[in-house]
Write a protein that holds these residues in place. Structure first.
Motif, short mmCIF file in Angstrom:
data_model
loop_
_atom_site.label_atom_id
_atom_site.label_comp_id
_atom_site.label_asym_id
_atom_site.label_seq_id
_atom_site.Cartn_x
_atom_site.Cartn_y
_atom_site.Cartn_z
N SER A 206 0.84 -1.21 0.00
CA SER A 206 0.00 0.00 0.00
C SER A 206 0.87 1.26 0.00
N GLY A 223 -12.53 5.21 1.22
CA GLY A 223 -12.00 3.85 1.13
C GLY A 223 -12.38 3.01 2.34
N LEU A 225 -11.10 -0.62 4.19
CA LEU A 225 -10.16 -1.73 4.29
C LEU A 225 -10.79 -2.87 5.10
N SER A 242 -8.81 5.15 11.78
CA SER A 242 -10.05 5.47 11.06
C SER A 242 -10.79 6.62 11.73
N HIS A 279 -4.70 1.20 5.50
CA HIS A 279 -5.45 2.45 5.38
C HIS A 279 -4.66 3.66 5.88
N VAL A 282 -3.06 4.91 2.76
CA VAL A 282 -4.08 5.40 1.82
C VAL A 282 -4.58 6.77 2.31
N ASN A 283 -4.71 6.93 3.61
CA ASN A 283 -5.10 8.23 4.18
C ASN A 283 -3.98 9.26 4.06
N SER A 290 -10.12 6.92 4.60
CA SER A 290 -10.37 5.47 4.62
C SER A 290 -10.47 4.92 6.03
N ASP A 292 -10.89 1.16 8.53
CA ASP A 292 -10.45 -0.24 8.64
C ASP A 292 -11.52 -1.02 9.39
#
Ligand code: AHN
Ligand code: ZN
Length: 337
Positions: A206, A223, A225, A242, A279, A282-283, A290, A292
């Motif tokens: 990732s 997103g 996860l 998150s 995540h 990704v964040n 995103s 999780d």
């Protein structure tokens, strides 16, 4: 008296007249009117998630054996996952990348990327890691042998493959992307707190993707996860990364689960134990908010008791839990406009 009748008669004829004026001139044909309505307000039925199908997809991955970068089963499973997405009419590709592990091994990362209706601007990104841990550092014996990763790796991918199959059958209003990230579980074993350097030894796939998006300016509205979503009586709480980046997405998904009657699995309570997961990158790097969905053990407050042991095999996988998570995702996807 006469006046009153006269007044009523006038009022009545005025009423009739005004009714006449309001009469629709076009679209008098009721069938045509119906068609018009159908076209302006498309209503897409949420498909039913097939938990047996999801279970089979978990088993098919586990049947390859341990799947970590550079090993043979890993190469075969990568092709299997890409072809599976293609069989559901998704655009699929494998993103290749080079990385170095904490123990100085050069690995080839294989991120598997699926796109449903890439032309649509509004989209959701669903992801899970597909590699399994190359050692069993939480086990009592055979700590250096690789694990099967049925729950840790297999479960999230199995659920997402079934979501991909359903999306192809009952096309939703929005675009969806699915990424199976590689090398999440090649991280440095540690006891206690993760350091910054230690935490970056995890989630190599990732991290690579977030720095090398498969499409320039790739964006998704949000997103989700999935990580360890297959065990009996699973317990999904508000995970702290998150909460930090996407509290509104947590609320949306957990309230969807509650509406479906899954409030005993999805509990709206914050927990703090996840130091790192896909995540995070990704964040922080890709800038896509995103969350999780990750199992937090009700008793130990940690991950599942079979986490990073040889007991993380098909015996852990419970179809009911796969179904709970899959239905919640489909509900979320088909409620978006
Ligand atoms: C650690 O906290 C070290 N890892 C969490 C991410 C993870 C590993 N998920 C599955 N395996
Ligand atoms: Zn793991």
């Amino acid at each position: 008296m006469n006046n009153k009748i006269y007044f009523l008669a006038i009022t009545f004829s005025l009423l009739l007249l005004s009714c006449g004026e309001d009469k629709p001139i076009k679209n008098e044909n009721p069938i045509q009117n119906n068609i018009k309505e159908v076209v302006t307000t498309p209503k897409i039925e949420r498909p039913v998630f097939d938990k047996d199908s999801a279970y089979l997809y978990v088993k098919q991955q586990v049947d390859f054996g341990p799947r970590f970068p550079n090993n043979e089963a890993h190469g075969k499973c990568a092709i299997f996952l890409k072809e599976k997405l293609e069989s559901f009419n998704w655009n699929a590709s494998i993103q290749l990348g080079k990385a170095k592990t904490f123990n100085n091994k050069d690995i080839t990362i294989k991120n598997i990327i699926g796109e449903y209706k890439p032309e649509l601007e509004k989209r959701i990104l669903l992801f899970a890691h597909w590699d399994s841990r190359p050692f069993a550092d939480q086990a009592q014996k055979e700590l250096t042998k690789p694990i099967l990763g049925a729950n840790d790796g297999g479960s999230g991918v199995g659920v997402l493959l079934e979501v991909a199959r359903q999306v192809n059958i009952s096309q939703p209003n929005i675009g969806v992307d699915i990424i199976f990230f590689d090398a999440e579980d090649y991280g440095q074993p540690s006891s206690g707190m993760l350091t910054e350097q230690n935490s970056d030894s995890w989630c190599l796939g990732s991290q690579y993707w977030a720095k090398n998006l498969h499409k320039t300016n790739y964006k998704a509205n949000y997103g989700i996860l999935l990580d360890m979503v297959g065990s009996t009586n699973a317990y999904f709480t508000y995970e702290s990364i998150s909460v930090q980046y996407a509290p509104e997405i947590l609320q949306k998904v957990w309230s969807n689960a509650k509406n479906l009657g899954y409030g005993n699995y999805f509990v709206q309570k914050e927990t703090y134990f996840v130091g790192v997961d896909d995540h995070k990158y990704v964040n922080e790097i890709a800038g896509i908010k995103s969350i999780d969905i990750i199992h937090h053990d009700r008793i130990s407050g940690n991950f599942h008791p079979t986490w990073h042991t040889h007991d993380d095999n098909m015996d852990v996988i419970d179809k009911t839990t796969l179904g709970v998570v899959g239905e919640t995702l489909l509900y979320t996807i088909y409620n978006e406009k």
